[in-house]
Write a protein that holds these residues in place. Sequence first.
Motif, short mmCIF file in Angstrom:
data_model
loop_
_atom_site.label_atom_id
_atom_site.label_comp_id
_atom_site.label_asym_id
_atom_site.label_seq_id
_atom_site.Cartn_x
_atom_site.Cartn_y
_atom_site.Cartn_z
N ARG A 143 77.49 -42.82 46.36
CA ARG A 143 76.94 -44.11 46.80
C ARG A 143 75.56 -44.34 46.19
N ALA A 144 74.74 -43.30 46.17
CA ALA A 144 73.40 -43.43 45.57
C ALA A 144 73.50 -43.76 44.09
N SER A 145 74.42 -43.10 43.40
CA SER A 145 74.58 -43.35 41.97
C SER A 145 75.07 -44.77 41.71
N ARG A 146 76.00 -45.24 42.53
CA ARG A 146 76.49 -46.62 42.36
C ARG A 146 75.36 -47.62 42.56
N ALA A 147 74.51 -47.38 43.54
CA ALA A 147 73.39 -48.29 43.81
C ALA A 147 72.41 -48.29 42.63
N LEU A 148 72.05 -47.11 42.14
CA LEU A 148 71.13 -47.03 41.01
C LEU A 148 71.73 -47.65 39.75
N THR A 149 73.02 -47.43 39.56
CA THR A 149 73.69 -48.01 38.40
C THR A 149 73.67 -49.53 38.47
N ALA A 150 73.96 -50.08 39.66
CA ALA A 150 73.95 -51.53 39.83
C ALA A 150 72.55 -52.10 39.57
N VAL A 151 71.54 -51.43 40.10
CA VAL A 151 70.15 -51.88 39.90
C VAL A 151 69.80 -51.86 38.41
N SER A 152 70.16 -50.79 37.73
CA SER A 152 69.84 -50.66 36.31
C SER A 152 70.57 -51.71 35.48
N LEU A 153 71.83 -51.96 35.78
CA LEU A 153 72.59 -52.97 35.05
C LEU A 153 72.04 -54.37 35.31
N LEU A 154 71.54 -54.60 36.53
CA LEU A 154 70.89 -55.88 36.83
C LEU A 154 69.66 -56.06 35.95
N GLY A 155 68.90 -54.98 35.77
CA GLY A 155 67.74 -55.04 34.89
C GLY A 155 68.13 -55.34 33.46
N VAL A 156 69.21 -54.72 32.99
CA VAL A 156 69.70 -55.00 31.64
C VAL A 156 70.05 -56.48 31.50
N ALA A 157 70.74 -57.02 32.50
CA ALA A 157 71.10 -58.44 32.46
C ALA A 157 69.86 -59.32 32.39
N GLY A 158 68.81 -58.92 33.12
CA GLY A 158 67.56 -59.66 33.06
C GLY A 158 66.95 -59.66 31.68
N PHE A 159 66.94 -58.49 31.03
CA PHE A 159 66.38 -58.41 29.68
C PHE A 159 67.24 -59.14 28.66
N VAL A 160 68.55 -59.09 28.81
CA VAL A 160 69.42 -59.83 27.90
C VAL A 160 69.14 -61.33 28.02
N GLY A 161 68.98 -61.81 29.26
CA GLY A 161 68.63 -63.21 29.46
C GLY A 161 67.30 -63.55 28.83
N GLN A 162 66.33 -62.66 28.96
CA GLN A 162 65.02 -62.88 28.35
C GLN A 162 65.13 -63.00 26.84
N MET A 163 65.92 -62.11 26.21
CA MET A 163 66.07 -62.16 24.77
C MET A 163 66.75 -63.45 24.31
N VAL A 164 67.74 -63.90 25.05
CA VAL A 164 68.44 -65.14 24.70
C VAL A 164 67.48 -66.32 24.79
N ILE A 165 66.68 -66.36 25.85
CA ILE A 165 65.70 -67.45 25.99
C ILE A 165 64.68 -67.39 24.85
N ASP A 166 64.17 -66.20 24.56
CA ASP A 166 63.17 -66.07 23.50
C ASP A 166 63.73 -66.49 22.14
#
Length: 208
Positions: free
Chosen positions: A79-102
């Motif tokens: 459960r802890a690993s799933r939560a950390l994985t989800a958080v990390s993937l959310l961060g990746v999505a944020g950075f991908v969005g940032q790169m697309v905007i830039d």
Amino acid sequence: MPNRTAVATLVAAPLLLLAGWAVMKLAWVPHSRALPWPEALAVWTAGHVFYLAAYVAFVPVILTLHRLVTQRSGAGVKRASRALTAVSLLGVAGFVGQMVIDLAIGFQAGHREAMGALSAGYRAFPGVSVLFYGLVPSLYLAGIVLLVLLAAALRRVGVPVALAVLLSGLLIGTQNVPLMTAGTVGLCLGLGALALALRGPALAPSPG
């Protein structure tokens, strides 16, 4: 055992991140105002393409760490690993969005000075600053560091690798350019060492 492609991304992702960092800090920041706009735009685009490729490559890195933590683990660890994985993937999505905007800003701007106004226009949309330029993107690295530390606590990752990744994450988080550079290099070394370990007999299940 992770497949060869998954292990290769442990090396490729931080190297691509370092390449993007080098282009932006060594070429764009000191030289973009002096360059003709087509050349400056090419530097901007190259740096962001490297970044975008890096963040996409971090997806299998995160999933590899998740599998490493959850194999032969109890329900709580999973459960802890799933939560950390989800958080990390959310961060990746944020950075991908940032790169697309830039990248969109770069192609819409007709010159260097126009980029600030275009950026402000995008950030004026509700949630854009937080989701793509604020807290959310930073979650990707926090999740990776915590997954590596959890793997080390479970003795799936060596302590030197875990310390290298932890120190790298802390240095990158300072937002100080020289320290962030050192942290990015350290991330290359830490994840590269992990890739070597995963390819060797250290990954083989231990007796019992």
